[in-house]
Design an enzyme around this catalytic site. Sequence first.
Site, PDB file in Angstrom:
ATOM      1  N   GLU A   1     -10.055  -3.810   5.154  1.00  0.00           N
ATOM      2  CA  GLU A   1      -9.745  -2.733   4.202  1.00  0.00           C
ATOM      3  C   GLU A   1      -8.642  -3.198   3.243  1.00  0.00           C
ATOM      4  OE1 GLU A   1     -11.509   0.830   3.339  1.00  0.00           O
ATOM      5  OE2 GLU A   1     -11.864  -0.333   5.145  1.00  0.00           O
TER       6      GLU A   1
ATOM      7  N   ASP B   1      -6.215  -6.766   6.994  1.00  0.00           N
ATOM      8  CA  ASP B   1      -7.532  -6.518   7.586  1.00  0.00           C
ATOM      9  C   ASP B   1      -8.554  -6.383   6.465  1.00  0.00           C
ATOM     10  OD1 ASP B   1      -6.974  -4.021   6.528  1.00  0.00           O
ATOM     11  OD2 ASP B   1      -6.698  -3.031   8.455  1.00  0.00           O
TER      12      ASP B   1
ATOM     13  N   HIS C   1      -4.846 -11.313  14.441  1.00  0.00           N
ATOM     14  CA  HIS C   1      -3.612 -10.532  14.594  1.00  0.00           C
ATOM     15  C   HIS C   1      -3.043 -10.718  15.990  1.00  0.00           C
ATOM     16  CE1 HIS C   1      -5.369  -7.389  11.570  1.00  0.00           C
ATOM     17  NE2 HIS C   1      -5.327  -8.607  11.089  1.00  0.00           N
TER      18      HIS C   1
ATOM     19  N   GLU D   1       0.799  -1.230   0.000  1.00  0.00           N
ATOM     20  CA  GLU D   1       0.000   0.000   0.000  1.00  0.00           C
ATOM     21  C   GLU D   1       0.829   1.276   0.000  1.00  0.00           C
ATOM     22  OE1 GLU D   1      -3.426   0.190   2.661  1.00  0.00           O
ATOM     23  OE2 GLU D   1      -3.394  -1.996   2.756  1.00  0.00           O
TER      24      GLU D   1
ATOM     25  N   ASP E   1      -2.545  -4.421   3.617  1.00  0.00           N
ATOM     26  CA  ASP E   1      -2.648  -4.623   5.073  1.00  0.00           C
ATOM     27  C   ASP E   1      -3.538  -5.816   5.429  1.00  0.00           C
ATOM     28  OD1 ASP E   1      -0.975  -2.533   5.563  1.00  0.00           O
ATOM     29  OD2 ASP E   1      -2.518  -1.095   6.118  1.00  0.00           O
TER      30      ASP E   1
END
Length: 686
Positions: free
Chosen positions: A86, A84, A344, A9, A82
């Site tokens: 998103e 997650d 996580h 990202e 990432d």
Amino acid sequence: MAQSLVIVESPAKAKTISKFLGKNYKVKASMGHVRDLPKSQLGVEIDNDYKPKYITIRGKGDLINELKKEAKKSNKVYIATDPDREGEAISWHIANILGINLSDKCRIEFHEITKNAVTNAIKNPRTINKNLVDAQQARRVLDRLVGYEISPVLWRKIKWGLSAGRVQSVAVRLICDRENEIKSFVPEEYWSITAYLKNNNKEIEAKLISKGKEKIKINSEHLAKEIVKTLKNKKFTVEDVKKQEKKKNPPPPFITSSLQQEAYRKLNFSTKKTMSIAQQLYEGIDLKKEGTVGLITYMRTDSVRISDEAKKMARDFIAKTYGKSYLPNYERQFKTKGAAQDAHEAIRPTYVEKTPESIKDSLTNDQFKLYKLIWDRFIASQMADAIYDTVTIDFSAEDFIFRANGSILKFSGFLAVYKTGEEEEDKLLPEVEKGEIFDAKKIDPKQHFTQPPSRFTEATLVKALEEYGIGRPSTYAPIITTILDRGYVEREKKNLKPTELGEIVTELMKEYFSNIVDVDFTAEMESKLDKIEEGDENWVKVIDEFYRPLKEKIAVAEEKIGKITIEEPVEETDIICEKCGRNMVIKKGRFGKFLACPGYPECKNTKPLVDELDVPCPICGGKIVVRKGKSGKTFYGCGNYPECNFASWDKPTNKKCPKCGKMLFEKSIKGKTNLVCHDKNCGYKE
């Protein structure tokens, strides 16, 4: 030689990962999202199963073309956004743009940017998790439906530019409800009674706790004075002495919410600032002699789980640095709360041996402070308990029981590294025996009043959102930023206070869109999003059940709400507008108060509102003014700037140093305000 493309990202992350993968891998950054819903329209096909109409984000065209070019040259594409919802959605969008088959194992995931984590991820790619993508898509569509369908109602009825947010509206409601509690609070009087007792060279301070076995409540001066009168000249007998050892456990390592709360409390960082600096530490810092290194694990997490490898690193470090007595006999396990996702780890340093002090010269001041907070908390979480010796002494006089408490820290344990702020101060009580008699030197009654609940700070609002199950680790900081930017809430010192606009919008939302600002409803929706992620709910069904009743409520609101006018209070000043000669007024903007000409729109003159101290500049004698730096932190400068460049973080006073005659400044040291001399060579402090 065949090349593989890795897409992350951010450029910082790309730089860190490149170092681990070598020349057969090309690492490129997507710079966050590449596609989103259009801003100019709803962008959701309501009659076509709420299908989102995604478009390329403006300005990303060249970047996408570059990614396509690199993908064509590569024999394999790995998407390492990432770990997650998103990040999974960004992966899905990138895969669609690059024409990658969704059954291909193109997705890699790691929770820390270390060589081991990255190379293991490359060896174990997986397919894109469509459930995770659906959960993010559902949140995005829900938020768009609320924002784009309710906001126009607010524009037409109250003020252009207002907006409603699905989660932000609940946060504003919590702040408004707290404000109403404060306004309606009626203080109640109560009294405490302290006895100052003496027996030869032994002196003890004890508080009245009961009459016999019944707790006593003193709610008037008359009753307090009656008790004091009854006890006058009476002997106080030691009824009971309890000595025991008390253990204090270390706190768990940080999750997103606890990091935001502690960084706010200990470092005075806003939630937004904390997350921004944590992102830098996660993605990689350029360390001297080493290059770019990711210093912490992923910072958006609600799990307190720690890997076995990390525990071993911490235990080895503790034994070597502090000694085996600081190591518990077992590895500490912390239980993750409720519906938290356990995928996580907690937030921890990636390399325990990189102590904050050892890399301080490679970090900015703020990076060092936050890294030290995370490092200290993690190491402390694996250390031995702190041990106190505690003493409780009960005295009786005329059937009244007074109690004295004392404690001494016997073994510091984890407190050698990390203080929670709830430590007991050492208070040594003299040795006494049961039946020993004391005289009262003084019996002191004191009046108190119950206090209203405190306003929320950023830290306590995050705690409340977490407890109610509203929002998720990635959303706490944006929620607070949004409600401040929209003018629904303002900061008053450290507290969050609703504006008149915030209160009006909340009342309107409560009346016409009650479920949108209902805490339980919003928490239940978060739970449904989690179920979509787990594959137990269909995202289209969840949105449909939400949207159908909402559409009906919008129609009712359009019909029933009349026009609401908000009169902004105007405070006139004696400062003359140099452009048109009118007296300027004080107005509020998103960055605080400013001076504006009342002749707007004919005269658009504005200027900053300067807060002056009644203190002369120590250099030129001009007025000292209060200013704000780029970070938002207050400092004190000379009003004659740039002719005079005096500036100080500490507040100047009119008091003079008794030692050298220079100006004294107010300086906060460990939460206490001290007066210190402006001359560093003098060193005077009071």
